[in-house]
Design a protein around this motif. Structure first.
Motif, PDB file in Angstrom:
ATOM      1  N   TRP A   1       0.880  -1.479  -0.230  1.00 43.60           N
ATOM      2  CA  TRP A   1       0.276   0.187   0.307  1.00 43.60           C
ATOM      3  C   TRP A   1       0.920   1.371  -0.325  1.00 43.60           C
TER       4      TRP A   1
ATOM      5  N   ILE B   1      -7.530  -1.633   3.721  1.00 38.72           N
ATOM      6  CA  ILE B   1      -6.277  -1.566   3.064  1.00 38.72           C
ATOM      7  C   ILE B   1      -6.585  -2.533   1.639  1.00 38.72           C
TER       8      ILE B   1
ATOM      9  N   ILE C   1      -5.817  -0.673  -1.812  1.00 45.44           N
ATOM     10  CA  ILE C   1      -4.772  -1.422  -3.073  1.00 45.44           C
ATOM     11  C   ILE C   1      -5.157  -1.248  -4.162  1.00 45.44           C
TER      12      ILE C   1
END
Length: 211
Positions: free
Chosen positions: A164, A195, A199
């Motif tokens: 990330w 998260i 991404i």
């Protein structure tokens, strides 16, 4: 599976397809089915769990982030052991009150990272019985991160964390990856956490399509 097979049949390079799943079993089954349908080797296809793909990306681009590409990966037992060391070194008097066990600490840190919420807020909302230990938990978390960096090791969350950060802080590399992965396929996309979803969004920024 049939979407991947269709793309390959249309001449899309396997290296331009990213197929993310949530379990190793699902990844193996999907890749095996693609290979059976197409009769071709899927070794160049970027398929696997988010963590496995993150590991593959980082092994290739670690030096861009001043990381060692030969880092080791901590399993859950390794994480618990390292957190236990951090608690001991922080001289936390766990016998005075019930301090979270290493396995609980791991869960707290992991949840906070994956939903991108402050650690103190996560403790307050999800683990209120440990609220009196919030500052100590934060101290252990800082020590844990420092020890991993010195030892050149990563836990499973780090595989997503640094992937990330690579997409967020290194725009040229992010653009290169985004242009490479022309087709992003995520099994059960609705189950992605904060998260993982970010991404995927960042990977799709420069390919113009096909999420």
């Amino acid at each position: 599976t049939y979407r991947v097979a269709y793309l390959l049949a249309k001449g899309v390079p396997a290296s331009a397809i990213l197929l993310a799943t949530f379990t190793n079993k699902a990844a193996r089954e999907m890749l095996s089915r693609v290979e059976a349908i197409t009769g071709s080797d899927v070794g160049k296809l970027w398929g696997g769990t988010f963590h496995a793909i993150g590991n593959r990306v980082l092994r290739h681009y670690a030096q861009v982030m001043q990381l060692s590409s030969s880092y080791s990966i901590l399993d859950e037992e390794d994480q618990r052991d390292l957190l236990k060391v951090c608690v001991t070194e922080a001289k936390i008097k766990v016998e005075d009150k019930r301090f979270p066990a290493p396995s609980i600490l791991r869960d707290i840190l992991s949840f906070a990272f994956n939903v991108q919420q402050p650690l103190d807020a996560v403790v307050e909302r999800r683990y209120p019985h440990f609220a009196t230990w919030t500052s100590e938990i934060q101290a252990v978390a800082r020590r844990y991160e420092a020890k991993k960096r010195v030892a050149q090791v990563m836990d499973y969350d780090d595989l997503l964390r640094y992937w990330w950060l690579l997409l967020q802080e290194y725009p040229e590399t992010a653009k290169r990856l985004s242009q490479q992965f022309r087709y992003l396929l995520v099994d059960e996309y609705q189950d992605t956490n904060t998260i993982q979803a970010d991404i995927v969004e960042r990977l799709s920024q420069h390919n113009g399509r096909n999420l």
